[in-house]
Design an enzyme around this catalytic site. Structure first.
Site, short mmCIF file in Angstrom:
data_model
loop_
_atom_site.label_atom_id
_atom_site.label_comp_id
_atom_site.label_asym_id
_atom_site.label_seq_id
_atom_site.Cartn_x
_atom_site.Cartn_y
_atom_site.Cartn_z
N GLU A 236 0.86 -1.19 0.00
CA GLU A 236 0.00 0.00 0.00
C GLU A 236 0.89 1.23 0.00
OE1 GLU A 236 -2.19 -0.03 3.65
OE2 GLU A 236 -3.26 -1.88 3.16
N LYS B 9 2.43 4.63 1.35
CA LYS B 9 2.55 5.22 2.69
C LYS B 9 2.16 6.69 2.55
CE LYS B 9 5.78 5.44 6.58
NZ LYS B 9 5.22 6.63 7.11
N ASP C 9 1.56 10.47 3.29
CA ASP C 9 2.29 11.42 4.11
C ASP C 9 1.32 12.42 4.73
OD1 ASP C 9 4.38 12.60 5.32
OD2 ASP C 9 5.16 13.60 3.56
N TYR D 163 -6.93 2.68 6.46
CA TYR D 163 -6.11 1.54 6.06
C TYR D 163 -5.91 0.49 7.15
CZ TYR D 163 -2.55 4.68 7.98
OH TYR D 163 -1.85 5.55 8.77
N LYS E 105 10.69 3.26 2.43
CA LYS E 105 10.66 4.71 2.15
C LYS E 105 11.26 5.02 0.78
CE LYS E 105 9.50 6.89 6.15
NZ LYS E 105 10.49 7.54 6.95
N CYS F 149 40.82 35.72 5.54
CA CYS F 149 39.54 35.61 6.23
C CYS F 149 38.58 36.68 5.73
CB CYS F 149 39.77 35.76 7.74
SG CYS F 149 38.23 35.94 8.66
N CYS G 245 38.17 39.28 8.94
CA CYS G 245 39.25 40.10 9.50
C CYS G 245 40.44 40.27 8.56
CB CYS G 245 39.71 39.54 10.84
SG CYS G 245 40.64 38.02 10.67
N CYS H 85 41.01 30.67 9.71
CA CYS H 85 41.49 32.00 10.01
C CYS H 85 42.32 31.82 11.28
CB CYS H 85 40.31 32.93 10.27
SG CYS H 85 40.80 34.45 11.09
N CYS I 59 39.94 37.33 15.71
CA CYS I 59 39.01 37.60 14.60
C CYS I 59 37.60 37.77 15.17
CB CYS I 59 39.03 36.44 13.62
SG CYS I 59 37.69 36.50 12.42
#
Ligand code: IVH
Length: 746
Positions: free
Chosen positions: A157, A159, A161, A277, A385, A479, A482, A498, A503
């Site tokens: 069957e 599934k 949702d 079901y 699934k 970086c 900084c 960095c 920083c």
């Protein structure tokens, strides 16, 4: 940008003020919607509760200003003396979304509860052909001598949702009809919410409110799934949007929001549907209990049950036809089942509602009775699934995030795309090697994947769709915050960091981590506040959090702060001055040491002094701590800077000796032993069971099985961990055996 609310005076709002408020509110609506979706859809808090509340409160305050402004216009219009300037102004409409939502939330609190006569169970999962073969051969083994196809059949069957429900009917003797009695949500499987009136609004050709009682039937519980068709979902959202009301992120979410309304008239207006079901009690008896079941008097297989439901007017999904085939299928071989699974997967988009997999059920009741249940799931049914959701979209930009240890993480900013109803606009690129491997470029069309709660990731670049002239991504050298040159910590390490300990991005990330729930758990320091205190130099390092008292008076004067929140903040800071050793260790942000490792360390060493002196051998003898982590821990405790940071902290806070649960009986077999939990437990969640093992038996729960594991406790659908434990000769206990042990020794 946050607005300074104090500057608006309702009596003299001008056009610019209103525009400013509207722009900010539009921005807040988008932000809050994004955070709500992340939270409700993905269980992912993108920001802290405090930050969320701050945005919400700002929005509420702005909405209130517009509401007062609208009211002031009304006053102007009825002003008989005329000449009021506001009478020429127009009302600002549609800016009340946050207020409305807050109201709606309060209403939701009041559902009464229904204790389900028979638990509503969950299903074990199958992921591939091998799992499916295992499922079938296990049944063959349990049904001694019986063969799939010849002696028993499996029904497949879809599934659905949606949301599970149970609707009870009872006999009305006068009319000889089974009459709708009550309905409940699934809740925790044992106790659900009373949705009797809500479900009653669903039309009679889907859910009849009475049907002719079969001979001898006095009560029956019919169960299934409430959902909203994908098309209806889109129309509902369009209407919601028009009205300026909440737009739902998935059909499932819309079904849940529509069903769980205390105001039933709202539910009645929503396009809810359902399929039946399965069933619960029949004639007051547990219909899954072979010795007791009365279900067998009315149907002897799942197919016959669906026929029964259909014959009495209930919607069943065997009636839905796609490409000439019913959505349910009786099978007599694994290959047939797989063929059907593939067929449904391929034609999924033609099905008018969302399904997230298939459910296989051994069809006849006698076999189901023999197979019975493991913990919370039947042995005779499994869910297969569908694979993770994938989508194609465009990379708009590649941005860089600086973490608390300075690691730079590249992120793909995407053209927002709807994945199973959730809007995805960012995907992680992990690191720069990954960008090179994929050769992701700004402007590329990419395939992304979102599996469950995991952050979406980029799987591949569609090279045939690459625009001409696109440029290869260039690794940053400095970086982004900084400007310090980036480097690898060790040769061979992938991450670029960095290296500037000062920083601002790193310090802020550290502060955020330091005050987070699992560390010092300080309420009232949102990232915004941390940022502003950092800018004012009130917070230069973590320990400064405990020295904020000196700025108390200035703080009260700050925008959006005030006496009350300042008091709350200091109460929270003071409460956190007494801290358990594991949280303290976690708060230190030692590389690689997360919450679980912090707890292991605290339990093993019990005091900070003992931990500071820990040797490499002592550390690696702990299950869950490997060589590299041990090296990082030792390096941390032998570093001058970290030691002085610890000393400073200790002048502000008190670290408590780690307790292993008050008075654990050290004679119990699990004391000081490592234990792994796997599968679905019936009595409680795995986390809770781990807590019990730790608190009551002094055990050391672990995540994975290895040669160092002492015990494995398994519940339903235990898979590879159980097998591995058996192979390694680890002692395995059933859930019941574990709880017996808890009973006996605590
Ligand atoms: S049978 C003992 N059949 O999936 C029987 N469940 O993961 C248990 N679901 O909570 C349920 N479609 O809400 C069954 N055709 C279907 C289903 C289905 C959706 C949901 C159900 C359950 C969950 C189990």
């Amino acid at each position: 940008m946050k607005l300074d609310i104090a500057k608006f005076d309702v009596k003299s709002l001008d056009e610019n003020n209103i525009k400013e408020i509207k722009v900010r509110l539009d921005e807040l609506y988008i932000l809050l919607e994004k955070y709500d979706n992340a939270y409700y859809q993905n269980d992912d808090s993108m920001i802290s509760d405090a930050e969320y509340d701050e945005l919400k409160n700002e929005g509420l305050a702005l909405e209130k200003i517009l509401k007062d402004y609208n009211a002031s216009i009304n006053v102007g219009q009825v002003d008989l003396f005329g000449g009021d300037s506001s009478s020429s102004a127009e009302k600002v409409l549609g800016y009340d979304k946050i207020g409305k939502k807050v109201g709606a939330k309060v209403v939701k609190a009041g559902f009464s509860k229904i204790t389900l006569p028979v638990s509503m169970l969950s299903l074990g999962n199958i992921y591939n052909e091998e799992d499916l073969r295992d499922f079938v051969s296990r049944i063959e083994k349990d049904l001694i001598g019986k063969k799939f196809g010849k002696d028993f059949q499996v029904i497949a069957e879809p599934k659905i949702d949606g949301l599970g429900f149970s609707a009870r009917y009872k006999l009305d003797e006068k009319s000889g009809m089974m009459v709708y009695d009550w309905a409940s949500t699934r809740g925790d499987g044992q106790v659900g919410e009373d949705i009797t009136l809500n479900l009653k609004t669903i039309s009679d050709d889907i859910l009849p409110k009475k049907f002719k009682a079969p001979e001898g039937m006095t009560s029956v519980e019919l169960r299934g799934e409430v959902y909203i068709d994908t098309k209806d979902f889109e129309e509902l959202n369009a209407r919601q949007e028009e009205k300026g009301e909440k737009v739902f992120s998935t059909p499932r979410n819309a079904a849940a929001g529509s069903l769980r309304q205390l105001d039933v008239s709202v539910t009645a207006k929503r396009p809810l549907k359902l399929f039946v079901y399965t069933y619960g009690e029949v004639n007051g008896k547990n219909s899954f209990d072979g010795g007791d079941s009365e279900a067998v008097n009315y149907w002897s297989s799942q197919d016959e049950f669906l026929e029964f439901a259909k014959a009495n007017g209930f919607a069943v999904c065997s009636d839905v036809i796609i490409e000439g085939r019913s959505l349910t299928f009786d099978s007599s071989s694994v290959s047939e089942l797989l063929e059907f699974y593939e067929f449904i997967l391929e034609n999924r988009y033609k099905i008018p509602f969302d399904i997230d997999g298939m459910v296989y059920k051994v069809a006849d009741l006698e076999s189901q009775f023999k197979l019975g249940f493991v913990a919370r799931a039947p042995r005779w049914a499994m869910a297969h699934k569908f694979p993770a959701e994938k989508a194609m979209t465009k990379v708009e930009e590649i941005t860089l995030q600086v973490g608390r240890t300075g690691v730079i993480t590249p992120v793909a900013e995407l053209d927002p795309v709807n994945m199973g109803g959730v809007i995805v606009s960012r995907a992680t690129l992990h690191n720069f090697d990954e960008i090179d491997r994929l050769d992701v470029r700004v402007g590329d069309v990419v395939l992304i994947e979102r599996a469950g709660d995991v952050i979406p990731k980029v799987l591949e670049v569609k090279l045939d769709k690459r625009e001409e002239g696109s440029e290869k991504f260039v690794r940053p050298e400095v970086c982004p915050v900084c400007g310090t040159k980036l480097a690898r910590k060790k040769d061979g390490e992938v991450a670029l960091r960095c290296t500037n300990l000062n920083c601002p991005a790193q310090i802020l990330a550290k502060l955020k981590y330091f005050v987070s729930k699992a560390a010092f758990n300080i309420d009232g320091l949102s990232i915004k506040q941390l940022e502003s205190f950092y800018k004012k130099a009130w917070l230069k390092s973590c320990v400064d959090v405990f020295r904020l008292g000196q700025y108390r008076d200035d703080m009260i004067k700050l925008d959006g702060f005030g006496l009350k929140s300042v008091e709350k903040l200091f109460a929270s800071i003071d409460a956190s001055r007494k801290i358990s050793l594991d949280r303290f260790i976690y708060a230190l942000a030692i590389p690689q040491v997360g919450a679980a490792t912090s707890r292991l360390l605290a339990e093993k060493f019990e005091t900070l002094d003992a931990l500071k002196e820990a040797s490499f051998n002592e550390l690696v003898s702990i299950e869950g701590i490997g060589d590299l982590m041990a090296e990082d821990i030792i390096a941390y405790f032998h570093n001058e800077d970290s030691l002085s940071q610890i000393n400073e902290l200790l002048s502000e806070v008190e670290v408590m000796i780690q307790e292993r649960g008050a008075d654990v009986n050290a004679e119990n077999p699990m004391f000081d032993k490592s234990v792994v939990f796997t599968g679905t437990l019936q009595k409680m969640g795995r986390k809770e069971a781990q807590e019990k093992a730790r608190e009551l038996l002094g055990a050391k729960p672990q995540g994975s099985v290895s040669a160092k594991t002492d015990f494995l406790v398994y519940g339903a659908s235990a898979g590879s961990k159980l097998k591995k434990a058996q192979d390694l000769g680890v002692i395995t206990l059933t859930e019941d055996e574990f709880f017996e042990m808890v009973e006996k020794y605590s």
